[in-house]
Design an enzyme around this catalytic site. Structure first.
Site, PDB file in Angstrom:
ATOM      1  N   GLY A 109      -9.219  -7.518   9.433  1.00 38.65           N
ATOM      2  CA  GLY A 109      -8.780  -6.358   9.939  1.00 38.65           C
ATOM      3  C   GLY A 109      -7.652  -6.500  11.062  1.00 38.65           C
ATOM      4  O   GLY A 109      -6.996  -7.787  11.316  1.00 38.65           O
ATOM      5  N   ARG A 110      -8.304  -6.769  12.913  1.00 42.59           N
ATOM      6  CA  ARG A 110      -8.330  -6.970  13.642  1.00 42.59           C
ATOM      7  C   ARG A 110      -8.427  -8.238  14.154  1.00 42.59           C
ATOM      8  O   ARG A 110      -7.215  -8.617  14.808  1.00 42.59           O
ATOM      9  CB  ARG A 110      -8.795  -5.722  14.909  1.00 42.59           C
ATOM     10  CG  ARG A 110      -8.913  -4.235  14.564  1.00 42.59           C
ATOM     11  CD  ARG A 110      -9.528  -4.121  15.085  1.00 42.59           C
ATOM     12  NE  ARG A 110      -9.714  -1.820  15.426  1.00 42.59           N
ATOM     13  CZ  ARG A 110     -10.419  -1.792  15.875  1.00 42.59           C
ATOM     14  NH1 ARG A 110     -11.378  -1.584  16.583  1.00 42.59           N
ATOM     15  NH2 ARG A 110     -10.224  -0.318  15.667  1.00 42.59           N
TER      16      ARG A 110
ATOM     17  N   ARG B 224      -7.974   1.688  -2.895  1.00 44.98           N
ATOM     18  CA  ARG B 224      -8.668   2.543  -1.771  1.00 44.98           C
ATOM     19  C   ARG B 224      -9.152   3.482  -1.701  1.00 44.98           C
ATOM     20  O   ARG B 224      -8.766   5.066  -1.276  1.00 44.98           O
ATOM     21  CB  ARG B 224      -7.660   1.906  -0.235  1.00 44.98           C
ATOM     22  CG  ARG B 224      -8.183   1.788   0.691  1.00 44.98           C
ATOM     23  CD  ARG B 224      -7.987   1.348   2.150  1.00 44.98           C
ATOM     24  NE  ARG B 224      -8.370   0.714   3.774  1.00 44.98           N
ATOM     25  CZ  ARG B 224      -8.660   0.470   4.464  1.00 44.98           C
ATOM     26  NH1 ARG B 224      -6.835  -0.461   4.542  1.00 44.98           N
ATOM     27  NH2 ARG B 224      -8.928   0.453   5.373  1.00 44.98           N
TER      28      ARG B 224
ATOM     29  N   TYR C 127      -5.624  11.243   3.539  1.00 48.53           N
ATOM     30  CA  TYR C 127      -5.305  10.998   2.918  1.00 48.53           C
ATOM     31  C   TYR C 127      -5.060  11.949   1.500  1.00 48.53           C
ATOM     32  O   TYR C 127      -5.871  12.619   1.654  1.00 48.53           O
ATOM     33  CB  TYR C 127      -3.631   9.873   3.630  1.00 48.53           C
ATOM     34  CG  TYR C 127      -3.902   9.121   4.666  1.00 48.53           C
ATOM     35  CD1 TYR C 127      -3.655  10.256   5.348  1.00 48.53           C
ATOM     36  CD2 TYR C 127      -4.550   8.278   4.807  1.00 48.53           C
ATOM     37  CE1 TYR C 127      -3.273   9.313   6.963  1.00 48.53           C
ATOM     38  CE2 TYR C 127      -4.421   7.762   6.382  1.00 48.53           C
ATOM     39  CZ  TYR C 127      -3.982   8.846   7.638  1.00 48.53           C
ATOM     40  OH  TYR C 127      -3.904   7.918   8.786  1.00 48.53           O
TER      41      TYR C 127
ATOM     42  N   GLN D 140       1.033  -0.546   0.266  1.00 46.95           N
ATOM     43  CA  GLN D 140      -0.010   0.073   0.024  1.00 46.95           C
ATOM     44  C   GLN D 140       0.978   0.920   0.135  1.00 46.95           C
ATOM     45  O   GLN D 140       1.347   1.389   0.936  1.00 46.95           O
ATOM     46  CB  GLN D 140      -1.501  -0.207   1.495  1.00 46.95           C
ATOM     47  CG  GLN D 140      -1.961   1.224   0.882  1.00 46.95           C
ATOM     48  CD  GLN D 140      -2.621   1.559   2.009  1.00 46.95           C
ATOM     49  OE1 GLN D 140      -2.081   1.688   3.756  1.00 46.95           O
ATOM     50  NE2 GLN D 140      -4.290   0.733   1.675  1.00 46.95           N
TER      51      GLN D 140
END
Length: 392
Positions: free
Chosen positions: A340-341, A240, A192, A105
């Site tokens: 994810g987690r 993304r 971002y 990424q």
């Protein structure tokens, strides 16, 4: 109808073992380089971490700086120095040794940065000079200690600097290819730099990269996509996105839906392999405290995006069991599911999900532990004994 555990050919070129994705998760475990220009380095422990999780259909690395100006959080790695490239080669070799597929990424944080971790204490750069009020980043405080600091006021990028940044991303992609990555994901979400450009409220520029035109506000992203696809080839680049997200102090954008559909169509024309969709992060959190809000793009909007984008869709956010993941695939609107987690404490997550074995839960205080393997590479695979007792 798709099955979560069946193989998929991504972008017509990349073979995935299953439809389970390990998404990008910053873990702040880098090493310091010998030279200031080295930046933060991937290391053997990071290689072990990704190698342990190579049973995922696709691994996407933690967000990686394309140059020194994109370094918004301390202890995050880059791909712009030789030392960093050597560190990432350890990672790709280990993942491939275990039969995995891994994309890098690429990100630039833009205004989501603090001068203390930028070269010579310079100001962050942004689409404009507007600061991300209320947001914080992991950086050095006045006493030199690392902690969460308010973002600094950015310096607006000039038109020429934006154009030059396209080349910076192309070079980063070329570096990723040289060290063995199977593809790259461009991080255009979470407030971002790319999302700063795409937001119609924040982007008040008057040059060809801003203003009222969706084409102009998305031009920077499309130029980067073109340059990165040229380096890696069609089918090996993902993007993304986080439509409607407010993380990073992003203002509500009244034309989010129109922008999202335009971007999806344009990415499809450029041979992008997938769009990785993230649902909303709590706007008042930082990297360590942010929580997920259960807000998904509605199915009608996803169906419209599906109609204009021929690649795959990855859905990320809140998945922690195979039943919910399979139900999402059954809608026919998405192709892969990102966990994810759950991947933090379950390196063998695919096997646990497939067999209905219990999932371990990580201690949240170790998510961003700065040193050592505790909470990082010390999680065991589910043993046969545990699996047998669970089945009993």
């Amino acid at each position: 109808m798709y099955d979560l555990f069946e193989p998929q050919l991504l972008g017509g070129t990349v073979s995935l073992k299953n439809r389970i994705v390990m998404p990008a998760m910053t873990r702040t475990r880098t090493s310091e380089g010998d030279l200031p220009t080295d930046g933060d380095l991937p290391n053997e422990m990071i290689a072990t971490y990704y190698g342990q999780r190579a049973s995922a259909g696709l691994i996407i690395t933690e967000a990686t700086d394309v140059d020194q100006s994109s370094h918004g959080y301390a202890r995050t790695p880059g791909i712009h120095s030789e030392a960093q490239m050597q560190g990432w080669r350890l990672v790709t070799d280990e993942v491939h040794r275990h039969g995995g597929t891994i994309f890098m990424q690429l990100w630039h944080v833009g205004r989501m940065a603090h001068s203390s971790i930028l070269p010579s204490g310079q100001a962050p750069v942004g689409v404009t000079g507007q600061r991300a009020e209320g947001s914080s980043v992991f950086a050095h405080g006045p006493d030199g200690r690392l902690g969460y600091m308010p973002t600094a006021t950015p310096r607006p990028l000039s038109t020429d600097e934006v154009s030059a940044m396209v080349g910076t991303f192309a070079k980063a992609a070329a570096n990723a290819r040289k060290v063995g990555f199977d593809g790259v994901e461009i991080h255009a979400a979470n407030g971002y730099l790319f999302e700063q450009f795409m937001n119609s409220v924040l982007n008040t520029r008057t040059d060809r990269y801003g203003g009222s035109s969706i084409e102009d506000r998305t031009r920077f992203l499309m130029e980067v996509v073109d340059s990165v696809v040229a380096e890696f080839g069609p089918g090996r680049v993902g993007v993304r996105l986080s439509p409607f997200g407010k993380y990073g102090s992003m203002p509500v954008d009244p034309v989010t839906e129109e922008t999202f559909l335009y971007v999806a169509e344009q990415l499809g024309r450029r041979g992008v392999a997938y769009i990785h969709l993230l649902y909303e992060l709590m706007p008042d959190g930082n990297m360590e405290t942010a929580e997920f809000k259960p807000r998904y793009l509605d199915h009608a909007l996803l169906a419209k995006a599906r109609a204009v984008f021929p690649g795959a869709f990855i859905w990320c956010g809140g998945f922690n069991d195979s039943e919910r993941a399979q139900a999402s695939l059954d809608t026919g609107l998405v192709d892969l599911i990102a966990f994810g987690r759950p991947y933090i404490a379950n390196p063998d997550l695919v096997e646990r999900l497939k067999h209905g074995w219990p999932l371990a839960v990580a201690d949240r205080s170790t998510y961003y532990t700065r040193d050592g393997e505790v909470g990082y590479t010390d999680f065991p695979a589910c043993s046969n004994d545990i699996a047998a007792s669970s089945a009993a």
